[in-house]
Motif scaffolding. Sequence first.
Motif, PDB file in Angstrom:
ATOM      1  N   ARG A   1      23.036  36.228  40.176  1.00  0.00           N
ATOM      2  CA  ARG A   1      23.560  36.682  41.251  1.00  0.00           C
ATOM      3  C   ARG A   1      24.726  37.236  40.868  1.00  0.00           C
ATOM      4  O   ARG A   1      25.046  37.919  41.602  1.00  0.00           O
ATOM      5  CB  ARG A   1      23.177  35.739  42.492  1.00  0.00           C
ATOM      6  N   GLU A   2      25.264  36.507  40.574  1.00  0.00           N
ATOM      7  CA  GLU A   2      26.674  37.227  40.277  1.00  0.00           C
ATOM      8  C   GLU A   2      27.474  37.297  38.594  1.00  0.00           C
ATOM      9  O   GLU A   2      26.852  36.766  38.224  1.00  0.00           O
ATOM     10  CB  GLU A   2      27.672  35.856  40.557  1.00  0.00           C
TER      11      GLU A   2
ATOM     12  N   GLY B   1      44.425  38.756  43.404  1.00  0.00           N
ATOM     13  CA  GLY B   1      44.545  39.797  42.741  1.00  0.00           C
ATOM     14  C   GLY B   1      46.041  40.711  42.559  1.00  0.00           C
ATOM     15  O   GLY B   1      45.535  41.197  42.411  1.00  0.00           O
ATOM     16  N   GLY B   2      46.533  39.154  42.416  1.00  0.00           N
ATOM     17  CA  GLY B   2      47.988  39.891  41.758  1.00  0.00           C
ATOM     18  C   GLY B   2      48.245  39.470  40.298  1.00  0.00           C
ATOM     19  O   GLY B   2      47.408  39.490  39.782  1.00  0.00           O
TER      20      GLY B   2
ATOM     21  N   PRO C   1      36.863  42.368  43.111  1.00  0.00           N
ATOM     22  CA  PRO C   1      37.762  41.769  45.122  1.00  0.00           C
ATOM     23  C   PRO C   1      36.478  41.335  45.383  1.00  0.00           C
ATOM     24  O   PRO C   1      37.657  39.818  45.706  1.00  0.00           O
ATOM     25  CB  PRO C   1      38.496  43.039  45.366  1.00  0.00           C
ATOM     26  N   GLU C   2      35.942  41.249  45.565  1.00  0.00           N
ATOM     27  CA  GLU C   2      34.811  40.612  46.649  1.00  0.00           C
ATOM     28  C   GLU C   2      34.866  38.967  46.158  1.00  0.00           C
ATOM     29  O   GLU C   2      34.622  38.057  47.400  1.00  0.00           O
ATOM     30  CB  GLU C   2      33.583  41.542  46.722  1.00  0.00           C
ATOM     31  N   LEU C   3      35.006  38.416  44.919  1.00  0.00           N
ATOM     32  CA  LEU C   3      34.618  37.182  43.943  1.00  0.00           C
ATOM     33  C   LEU C   3      35.745  36.094  44.781  1.00  0.00           C
ATOM     34  O   LEU C   3      35.652  35.453  43.906  1.00  0.00           O
ATOM     35  CB  LEU C   3      35.062  37.189  42.843  1.00  0.00           C
ATOM     36  N   LEU C   4      37.579  37.040  45.176  1.00  0.00           N
ATOM     37  CA  LEU C   4      38.160  36.290  45.126  1.00  0.00           C
ATOM     38  C   LEU C   4      38.194  35.790  46.705  1.00  0.00           C
ATOM     39  O   LEU C   4      39.136  34.534  46.342  1.00  0.00           O
ATOM     40  CB  LEU C   4      39.593  37.292  45.572  1.00  0.00           C
TER      41      LEU C   4
ATOM     42  N   ARG D   1      38.771  31.691  42.289  1.00  0.00           N
ATOM     43  CA  ARG D   1      40.249  32.180  42.318  1.00  0.00           C
ATOM     44  C   ARG D   1      40.553  31.067  41.545  1.00  0.00           C
ATOM     45  O   ARG D   1      41.840  31.437  40.072  1.00  0.00           O
ATOM     46  CB  ARG D   1      40.454  31.654  43.751  1.00  0.00           C
ATOM     47  N   ASP D   2      40.220  29.618  41.457  1.00  0.00           N
ATOM     48  CA  ASP D   2      40.160  28.488  40.384  1.00  0.00           C
ATOM     49  C   ASP D   2      40.794  29.173  38.780  1.00  0.00           C
ATOM     50  O   ASP D   2      41.130  28.545  38.408  1.00  0.00           O
ATOM     51  CB  ASP D   2      40.205  27.365  41.104  1.00  0.00           C
TER      52      ASP D   2
END
Length: 147
Positions: free
Chosen positions: A72-73, A28-29, A98-101, A107-108
Amino acid sequence: MTGLSRIAALGGLALLAGCATSQGVQWGGVMDPVDVPEASVHCRIARVNLVEWGTVNNSEAMALTLFANQGRETRTIPMIFDIDADGRPRNIRYTGDPELLGNGAIRDGIYRTAGGISRSRFAWADDAAVRFATDCPYEPDYEVRVY
């Protein structure tokens, strides 16, 4: 608590703190951060053209995650970035949920997508008065196909 166990406990806390404050784009950065100059324009009115788009090589884990969560996502990795005076993407950041982080494959995918953006190059129009563009969106739609 012995001195050695206190050091080990503090080391563990330092590792946790490092994860919690990581500025990596996949957490998230921001990738390639720079200060935005006062003389800047929004990307949609910037006089800049794409010269070369950096390739994004996503992992098999990302493909499996997208396939397993069809319907679903999200199937996108929404990103936003700025373009500096040299035509290089800067301040690359993830703008999705952000919940997906919490998902390592996502993240990759964010990290790999940001890397592709960072390898891209843009050219400013000769008459561009302002040469810093902000908030350029990039939202690739990843398809999952079964052969």
